[in-house]
Each structure stands twice: as structure tokens, then as C-alpha cells.
Design a protein around this motif. Structure first.
Motif, PDB file in Angstrom:
ATOM      1  N   PRO A 158      25.997 -32.641  15.261  1.00  0.00           N
ATOM      2  CA  PRO A 158      26.580 -32.211  13.985  1.00  0.00           C
ATOM      3  C   PRO A 158      25.772 -32.656  12.762  1.00  0.00           C
ATOM      4  CG  PRO A 158      27.875 -33.977  14.950  1.00  0.00           C
ATOM      5  CD  PRO A 158      26.874 -33.551  15.991  1.00  0.00           C
ATOM      6  N   ASN A 159      25.058 -33.753  12.865  1.00  0.00           N
ATOM      7  CA  ASN A 159      24.295 -34.246  11.722  1.00  0.00           C
ATOM      8  C   ASN A 159      23.024 -33.455  11.450  1.00  0.00           C
ATOM      9  OD1 ASN A 159      26.203 -36.214  11.235  1.00  0.00           O
ATOM     10  ND2 ASN A 159      25.167 -37.719  12.523  1.00  0.00           N
ATOM     11  N   ASP A 160      22.713 -32.488  12.307  1.00  0.00           N
ATOM     12  CA  ASP A 160      21.552 -31.611  12.092  1.00  0.00           C
ATOM     13  C   ASP A 160      21.916 -30.379  11.275  1.00  0.00           C
ATOM     14  OD1 ASP A 160      20.101 -33.351  13.656  1.00  0.00           O
ATOM     15  OD2 ASP A 160      19.889 -31.973  15.364  1.00  0.00           O
ATOM     16  N   PHE A 161      23.211 -30.247  10.903  1.00  0.00           N
ATOM     17  CA  PHE A 161      23.697 -29.025  10.265  1.00  0.00           C
ATOM     18  C   PHE A 161      24.456 -29.318   8.975  1.00  0.00           C
ATOM     19  CE2 PHE A 161      23.169 -28.001  14.680  1.00  0.00           C
ATOM     20  CZ  PHE A 161      22.705 -26.696  14.674  1.00  0.00           C
ATOM     21  N   PHE A 162      24.402 -28.338   8.066  1.00  0.00           N
ATOM     22  CA  PHE A 162      25.334 -28.285   6.952  1.00  0.00           C
ATOM     23  C   PHE A 162      26.018 -26.917   7.010  1.00  0.00           C
ATOM     24  CE2 PHE A 162      26.575 -26.849   2.727  1.00  0.00           C
ATOM     25  CZ  PHE A 162      27.595 -27.747   2.513  1.00  0.00           C
ATOM     26  N   ILE A 163      27.103 -26.880   7.744  1.00  0.00           N
ATOM     27  CA  ILE A 163      27.979 -25.712   7.800  1.00  0.00           C
ATOM     28  C   ILE A 163      29.395 -26.280   7.782  1.00  0.00           C
ATOM     29  CG2 ILE A 163      28.657 -23.611   9.014  1.00  0.00           C
ATOM     30  CD1 ILE A 163      25.955 -23.795  10.544  1.00  0.00           C
ATOM     31  N   PRO A 164      30.070 -26.232   6.628  1.00  0.00           N
ATOM     32  CA  PRO A 164      31.403 -26.829   6.549  1.00  0.00           C
ATOM     33  C   PRO A 164      32.349 -26.264   7.618  1.00  0.00           C
ATOM     34  CG  PRO A 164      30.593 -26.291   4.369  1.00  0.00           C
ATOM     35  CD  PRO A 164      29.633 -25.665   5.349  1.00  0.00           C
ATOM     36  N   PRO A 165      33.195 -27.122   8.194  1.00  0.00           N
ATOM     37  CA  PRO A 165      34.122 -26.675   9.249  1.00  0.00           C
ATOM     38  C   PRO A 165      34.940 -25.432   8.912  1.00  0.00           C
ATOM     39  CG  PRO A 165      34.117 -29.060   9.131  1.00  0.00           C
ATOM     40  CD  PRO A 165      33.293 -28.569   7.963  1.00  0.00           C
ATOM     41  N   PRO A 166      35.509 -25.307   7.688  1.00  0.00           N
ATOM     42  CA  PRO A 166      36.295 -24.090   7.436  1.00  0.00           C
ATOM     43  C   PRO A 166      35.455 -22.817   7.563  1.00  0.00           C
ATOM     44  CG  PRO A 166      36.683 -25.716   5.709  1.00  0.00           C
ATOM     45  CD  PRO A 166      35.541 -26.228   6.547  1.00  0.00           C
ATOM     46  N   GLU A 167      34.182 -22.936   7.225  1.00  0.00           N
ATOM     47  CA  GLU A 167      33.310 -21.757   7.299  1.00  0.00           C
ATOM     48  C   GLU A 167      32.994 -21.380   8.743  1.00  0.00           C
ATOM     49  OE1 GLU A 167      28.964 -20.194   5.776  1.00  0.00           O
ATOM     50  OE2 GLU A 167      29.915 -21.896   4.793  1.00  0.00           O
ATOM     51  N   ILE A 168      32.571 -22.340   9.531  1.00  0.00           N
ATOM     52  CA  ILE A 168      32.174 -22.005  10.901  1.00  0.00           C
ATOM     53  C   ILE A 168      33.386 -21.577  11.724  1.00  0.00           C
ATOM     54  CG2 ILE A 168      32.252 -24.304  11.977  1.00  0.00           C
ATOM     55  CD1 ILE A 168      29.482 -21.643  12.384  1.00  0.00           C
ATOM     56  N   LEU A 169      34.535 -22.218  11.496  1.00  0.00           N
ATOM     57  CA  LEU A 169      35.752 -21.813  12.204  1.00  0.00           C
ATOM     58  C   LEU A 169      36.168 -20.397  11.812  1.00  0.00           C
ATOM     59  CD1 LEU A 169      37.775 -25.150  12.045  1.00  0.00           C
ATOM     60  CD2 LEU A 169      36.590 -24.180  14.041  1.00  0.00           C
ATOM     61  N   GLY A 170      36.106 -20.097  10.525  1.00  0.00           N
ATOM     62  CA  GLY A 170      36.441 -18.752  10.047  1.00  0.00           C
ATOM     63  C   GLY A 170      35.479 -17.701  10.577  1.00  0.00           C
ATOM     64  N   LEU A 171      34.188 -18.038  10.587  1.00  0.00           N
ATOM     65  CA  LEU A 171      33.191 -17.111  11.113  1.00  0.00           C
ATOM     66  C   LEU A 171      33.419 -16.864  12.600  1.00  0.00           C
ATOM     67  CD1 LEU A 171      30.558 -15.447  10.807  1.00  0.00           C
ATOM     68  CD2 LEU A 171      29.336 -17.559  11.431  1.00  0.00           C
ATOM     69  N   PHE A 172      33.594 -17.940  13.365  1.00  0.00           N
ATOM     70  CA  PHE A 172      33.809 -17.786  14.802  1.00  0.00           C
ATOM     71  C   PHE A 172      35.088 -17.004  15.092  1.00  0.00           C
ATOM     72  CE2 PHE A 172      31.187 -21.762  16.210  1.00  0.00           C
ATOM     73  CZ  PHE A 172      30.008 -21.077  15.941  1.00  0.00           C
ATOM     74  N   ASP A 173      36.153 -17.237  14.331  1.00  0.00           N
ATOM     75  CA  ASP A 173      37.392 -16.464  14.509  1.00  0.00           C
ATOM     76  C   ASP A 173      37.133 -14.973  14.288  1.00  0.00           C
ATOM     77  OD1 ASP A 173      38.891 -18.694  15.125  1.00  0.00           O
ATOM     78  OD2 ASP A 173      39.843 -18.834  13.145  1.00  0.00           O
ATOM     79  N   HIS A 174      36.402 -14.663  13.230  1.00  0.00           N
ATOM     80  CA  HIS A 174      36.080 -13.262  12.946  1.00  0.00           C
ATOM     81  C   HIS A 174      35.262 -12.654  14.083  1.00  0.00           C
ATOM     82  CE1 HIS A 174      34.864  -9.641  10.833  1.00  0.00           C
ATOM     83  NE2 HIS A 174      33.635  -9.900  11.257  1.00  0.00           N
ATOM     84  N   LEU A 175      34.233 -13.359  14.529  1.00  0.00           N
ATOM     85  CA  LEU A 175      33.379 -12.836  15.602  1.00  0.00           C
ATOM     86  C   LEU A 175      34.161 -12.633  16.897  1.00  0.00           C
ATOM     87  CD1 LEU A 175      30.112 -14.898  14.985  1.00  0.00           C
ATOM     88  CD2 LEU A 175      30.630 -12.541  14.254  1.00  0.00           C
ATOM     89  N   ARG A 176      35.089 -13.527  17.181  1.00  0.00           N
ATOM     90  CA  ARG A 176      35.918 -13.364  18.384  1.00  0.00           C
ATOM     91  C   ARG A 176      36.833 -12.139  18.260  1.00  0.00           C
ATOM     92  NH1 ARG A 176      36.092 -19.342  18.095  1.00  0.00           N
ATOM     93  NH2 ARG A 176      34.873 -20.097  19.870  1.00  0.00           N
ATOM     94  N   ARG A 177      37.461 -11.971  17.089  1.00  0.00           N
ATOM     95  CA  ARG A 177      38.338 -10.810  16.870  1.00  0.00           C
ATOM     96  C   ARG A 177      37.573  -9.498  17.034  1.00  0.00           C
ATOM     97  NH1 ARG A 177      40.127 -13.747  12.579  1.00  0.00           N
ATOM     98  NH2 ARG A 177      38.972 -12.459  11.088  1.00  0.00           N
ATOM     99  N   GLU A 178      36.335  -9.495  16.572  1.00  0.00           N
ATOM    100  CA  GLU A 178      35.499  -8.292  16.634  1.00  0.00           C
ATOM    101  C   GLU A 178      34.716  -8.187  17.933  1.00  0.00           C
ATOM    102  OE1 GLU A 178      35.598  -5.887  14.236  1.00  0.00           O
ATOM    103  OE2 GLU A 178      37.198  -7.112  13.372  1.00  0.00           O
ATOM    104  N   GLN A 179      34.959  -9.103  18.834  1.00  0.00           N
ATOM    105  CA  GLN A 179      34.269  -9.171  20.129  1.00  0.00           C
ATOM    106  C   GLN A 179      32.748  -9.277  19.964  1.00  0.00           C
ATOM    107  OE1 GLN A 179      35.851  -5.808  22.303  1.00  0.00           O
ATOM    108  NE2 GLN A 179      37.741  -6.917  22.735  1.00  0.00           N
ATOM    109  N   LEU A 180      32.343 -10.081  18.998  1.00  0.00           N
ATOM    110  CA  LEU A 180      30.918 -10.321  18.739  1.00  0.00           C
ATOM    111  C   LEU A 180      30.506 -11.734  19.103  1.00  0.00           C
ATOM    112  CD1 LEU A 180      30.723  -8.601  15.242  1.00  0.00           C
ATOM    113  CD2 LEU A 180      29.842  -7.688  17.413  1.00  0.00           C
ATOM    114  N   PHE A 181      31.450 -12.545  19.560  1.00  0.00           N
ATOM    115  CA  PHE A 181      31.138 -13.935  19.920  1.00  0.00           C
ATOM    116  C   PHE A 181      30.591 -13.965  21.334  1.00  0.00           C
ATOM    117  CE2 PHE A 181      31.737 -18.288  21.190  1.00  0.00           C
ATOM    118  CZ  PHE A 181      31.572 -19.019  20.027  1.00  0.00           C
TER     119      PHE A 181
END
Length: 182
Positions: A158-181
Motif C-alpha cells: 500500500p505504501n507504493d500507491f497514492f489512491i485514496p480508499p474511497p476512490e479505488i473502492l468506488g472504481l472497483f465497484d463500478h468495474l464489477r457492475r459493468e463486468q469489467l473487473f
């Protein structure tokens, strides 16, 4: 000098405009635009911030991101940042708005206080990695990564990244809904 519109804690414009240094020194609320590019293989483009960046130097993050200048709208800022950081032109209709979230962090020396609303966009665009003419000052490195691999790397390093948790969780949720994950 970069000037930014000031917001209240609820994300509403106050009518004030301040320079970027003052915004972060005083912890004033403002808006940023953050974009993700996904290719036809369902991989996300991430970049490692320049090693001389003011904050988060050398950390992996979104495809592109930046502050929204005073008087600028979020989508235009996303287009501008894609051009400045990656040398990529994106038409407004290529940017799919996903969500906004608030973010607060204080660097350990209290010299940089980040209170912002991040607007997150997704673009589906097939790009050849080697043809991307990214800014060598702003970007140290770019690469494609599958969302599942990014998820794994975020858990392992995790210390190699700057992607705030709300962003990555929201992105992953969207990708899963769209079957892109993948």
C-alpha cells in the motif's frame, strides 16, 4: 501561479479564489479531477508520479489527475490533465463521470493539508503504451495493470500507491457492475 476556486466543507463554491500554495498551507477545500483509462484488454493505465513531485513523489496513482483551476469545470480539467501528463487528447464525450468523494489528509510536517473533493472519470481507450508521450517531469513511469492485479498490489504494497480508499473502492465497484473487473 495556479489559482483555485475555494469550496466550503460541503463542496459548495464560496466565491473565493486562492493560489495553490495557500490552498494547501491553509487546508482550504477545493476540487480536483482524477481520471482512469481502461484499454480493450480491460487493463487500467496507472502512472508513477515524478520523483521530484511536491507530494507523493514516486508513488503509483491514477492515469492522470490534477487541480481544477479557478473558473474551470471538472471535465475540462480532466481533459487538460490527460494532455499535460500523458500527451493524450480526450474529447469531452470520452470522459465518463463516475462519482465524487471528499478527501482529507495532512502530511506529517503539517505543511501540506489536502481538503478536496475528487471528481473521478473513466475513459475506455486502447493505447499503445510505448506511443504515450508522457511528461517526464510529472510522470516517472506508466504501465497497464488488470484491476485484480492492482487490488492485489494495493494490499501487498500500500505504501507504493497514492489512491485514496474511497476512490479505488468506488472504481472497483463500478468495474464489477459493468463486468469489467478482471
Amino acid at each position: 501561479m495556479e489559482y483555485i476556486d475555494i469550496l466550503d466543507q460541503d463542496g459548495n463554491p464560496t466565491g473565493d479564489v486562492k493560489d495553490r500554495a495557500t490552498v494547501h498551507r491553509e487546508g482550504l477545500w477545493h476540487r480536483t479531477s482524477r481520471g482512469w483509462i481502461m484499454n480493450n484488454s480491460r487493463e487500467l493505465l496507472i502512472h508513477r508520479r515524478g520523483l521530484k513531485a511536491e507530494v507523493d513523489a514516486g508513488l503509483w496513482t491514477t492515469s492522470f489527475s490534477g487541480h481544477i483551476a479557478a473558473g474551470e469545470d471538472s471535465r475540462s480539467a480532466a481533459q487538460k490533465e490527460a494532455g499535460e501528463e500523458l500527451g493524450i487528447f480526450l474529447a469531452p464525450e470520452e470522459l465518463q463521470f463516475l462519482f465524487s468523494y471528499s478527501f482529507h489528509t495532512v502530511r506529517s510536517d503539517n505543511a501540506f493539508i489536502h481538503n478536496s473533493y475528487h471528481d473521478v472519470y473513466l475513459t475506455e481507450k486502447d493505447l499503445v503504451l510505448e506511443s504515450i508521450q508522457y511528461s517526464k517531469e510529472a510522470v516517472a513511469e506508466i504501465r497497464w495493470i488488470r484491476p485484480s492485479s492492482l487490488h492485489h498490489e494495493l494490499e501487498e504494497r500500500p505504501n507504493d500507491f497514492f489512491i485514496p480508499p474511497p476512490e479505488i473502492l468506488g472504481l472497483f465497484d463500478h468495474l464489477r457492475r459493468e463486468q469489467l473487473f478482471v
